[in-house]
Motif scaffolding. Structure first.
Motif, PDB file in Angstrom:
ATOM      1  N   PRO A  47       0.810  -1.228   0.000  1.00  0.00           N
ATOM      2  CA  PRO A  47       0.000   0.000   0.000  1.00  0.00           C
ATOM      3  C   PRO A  47       0.841   1.274   0.000  1.00  0.00           C
ATOM      4  O   PRO A  47       1.977   1.267   0.483  1.00  0.00           O
ATOM      5  CB  PRO A  47      -0.777  -0.112   1.317  1.00  0.00           C
ATOM      6  CG  PRO A  47       0.080  -0.960   2.189  1.00  0.00           C
ATOM      7  CD  PRO A  47       0.734  -1.951   1.286  1.00  0.00           C
ATOM      8  N   LEU A  48       0.246   2.291  -0.557  1.00  0.00           N
ATOM      9  CA  LEU A  48       0.836   3.631  -0.464  1.00  0.00           C
ATOM     10  C   LEU A  48      -0.030   4.414   0.510  1.00  0.00           C
ATOM     11  O   LEU A  48      -1.255   4.489   0.329  1.00  0.00           O
ATOM     12  CB  LEU A  48       0.823   4.320  -1.833  1.00  0.00           C
ATOM     13  CG  LEU A  48       1.277   5.783  -1.824  1.00  0.00           C
ATOM     14  CD1 LEU A  48       2.777   5.902  -1.550  1.00  0.00           C
ATOM     15  CD2 LEU A  48       0.938   6.461  -3.154  1.00  0.00           C
ATOM     16  N   LEU A  49       0.586   4.973   1.539  1.00  0.00           N
ATOM     17  CA  LEU A  49      -0.182   5.732   2.536  1.00  0.00           C
ATOM     18  C   LEU A  49       0.165   7.218   2.404  1.00  0.00           C
ATOM     19  O   LEU A  49       1.331   7.602   2.480  1.00  0.00           O
ATOM     20  CB  LEU A  49       0.134   5.218   3.942  1.00  0.00           C
ATOM     21  CG  LEU A  49      -0.696   5.850   5.059  1.00  0.00           C
ATOM     22  CD1 LEU A  49      -1.042   4.819   6.122  1.00  0.00           C
ATOM     23  CD2 LEU A  49       0.042   7.009   5.705  1.00  0.00           C
ATOM     24  N   VAL A  50      -0.860   8.003   2.172  1.00  0.00           N
ATOM     25  CA  VAL A  50      -0.685   9.453   2.048  1.00  0.00           C
ATOM     26  C   VAL A  50      -0.970  10.072   3.416  1.00  0.00           C
ATOM     27  O   VAL A  50      -2.065   9.898   3.962  1.00  0.00           O
ATOM     28  CB  VAL A  50      -1.638  10.026   0.966  1.00  0.00           C
ATOM     29  CG1 VAL A  50      -1.453  11.531   0.840  1.00  0.00           C
ATOM     30  CG2 VAL A  50      -1.427   9.330  -0.372  1.00  0.00           C
ATOM     31  N   ASP A  51       0.027  10.779   3.945  1.00  0.00           N
ATOM     32  CA  ASP A  51      -0.043  11.244   5.337  1.00  0.00           C
ATOM     33  C   ASP A  51      -1.270  12.091   5.689  1.00  0.00           C
ATOM     34  O   ASP A  51      -1.867  11.911   6.737  1.00  0.00           O
ATOM     35  CB  ASP A  51       1.196  12.087   5.669  1.00  0.00           C
ATOM     36  CG  ASP A  51       2.348  11.214   6.114  1.00  0.00           C
ATOM     37  OD1 ASP A  51       2.099  10.054   6.497  1.00  0.00           O
ATOM     38  OD2 ASP A  51       3.491  11.687   6.072  1.00  0.00           O
TER      39      ASP A  51
END
Ligand code: NAP
Length: 326
Positions: A47-51
């Motif tokens: 996954p890519l987690l956007v802050d």
């Protein structure tokens, strides 16, 4: 998309997110988003987690957390977030600093614009963008939040045993928090800007009949006093103009929350307060988009319930991808 660098206190530097379509993108780095990342990463979905705007979410603004299971001595909110971040990084979560400024959910893959990084494409999206407690807008709030100033009685009430505190607001939250806080505080003063409460009758009655609760009407907080900790408040009576100062140990601001869902308006179903409507677990009105944590929950709003729904969202996303043949 430009190179995406790992950011924040979680440490692990994950490198470029690449410009291929992601299986899972998670918006929000609070308890819900990070738990979704742990589960999605362990399912090998990278996954890519956007802050988001407030990295770490509400826990990042709290001091001691004593009700998160597994920490009998308690843990600092930012520390708990740090650990979750490291845990998600360990299984291969990529982090992207900044916040999503626009979203196109009209077709898959979904397209997100992340400030400073360009566009990100993804087959599934987990929205865990949280809700921000509405604050009064005073400079002193930034300094004193977590130091006698709180927006969550369940989280922080315990620290005010035998103390004098004020609750600001006239809605159900203020009545509920005020009533709850009388378990600990010597006295709770509810400060409301009008002489009529907005709260439901039953909540009003409960607060009015509580001998440890006093009301101050028609008054606004001009200043929260104290350099390093809350020491009092300065109030202005809107009818008389009279300004007064009261010594206090704590202030709870309970004037509502604002869900961070603005970029999804008109694209997914929201309730009238702007919270995302979820059905069958964490499903939203758009297939492939899931929601977890405070952006879809105005009732429980706890770290542990946010974490639970983050886990559910990751599992729902995984099943969705499987059903789509990915
Ligand atoms: P709310 O109903 O919007 O009430 C907010 C209160 O804060 C109002 O009394 C408002 O004053 C005051 N306020 C707003 N901005 C202010 C400012 N800048 N300065 C001073 N005062 C300000 O919010 P809520 O109490 O969080 O409730 C939100 C929703 O959740 C409601 O639907 C509520 O019924 C529900 N809820 C239910 C429960 C329960 O049933 N157990 C518990 C909590 C919340 P005015 O009245 O003058 O506008």
């Amino acid at each position: 998309m430009t190179a995406a660098e790992a950011t924040g206190r979680g440490g692990a530097r994950s490198g470029a997110a690449g410009d291929t379509t992601r299986d899972v993108v998670i918006l929000g780095s609070g308890c819900a988003g990070l738990t979704a990342a742990i589960y999605a990463a362990r399912a090998s979905l990278k996954p890519l987690l956007v802050d988001g705007h407030e990295a770490g979410g509400q826990l990042g603004l709290t001091t001691d957390v004593e009700n998160y299971p597994g920490f009998p001595e308690g843990i600092l909110g930012p520390q708990l977030i740090d650990r979750m971040r490291q845990q998600a990084a360990r299984f291969g979560t990529d982090y992207l600093g900044g916040a999503a400024t626009a979203a196109d959910l009209s077709r898959r893959p979904f397209r997100l614009t992340v400030g400073g990084h360009g566009d990100v494409l993804t087959r599934t999206l987990i929205i865990a963008s949280g809700a921000s407690a509405r604050l009064l807008g005073l400079e002193s709030e930034k300094r004193l939040l977590g130091h006698g100033l709180s927006t969550c009685a369940t989280c922080d009430g315990f620290f005010f045993r035998g103390k004098e505190i004020a609750v600001i607001g006239g809605g159900d939250s203020a009545m509920e928090e005020g009533t709850f806080l009388t378990k600990f505080a010597a006295r709770v003063t509810i400060v409301h800007r009008r002489d009529t409460l907005r709260a439901s009758k039953i909540m009003q009655e409960r607060a009015r009949q509580n001998p440890y609760i006093a009301f101050v009407w028609d008054s606004v907080v001009e200043e929260i006093l104290g350099k390093e900790r809350v020491e009092g408040i300065r109030l202005r009576n809107l009818r008389t103009g009279r300004v007064s100062e009261t010594r206090l140990d704590g202030v709870f601001v309970a004037i509502g929350h604002i869900p961070n869902t603005r970029i999804f308006e008109g694209q997914i179903d929201l309730d009238k307060a702007g919270y995302i409507i979820t059905r069958d677990g964490t499903r939203t009105s758009v297939p492939g988009v899931f929601a977890a944590g405070d952006c879809q929950d105005h009732v429980y709003r706890q770290a542990v319930t946010a974490a639970g729904s983050g886990c559910m969202a990751a599992m729902d996303a995984e099943r969705f991808l499987e059903a789509q043949g990915h």
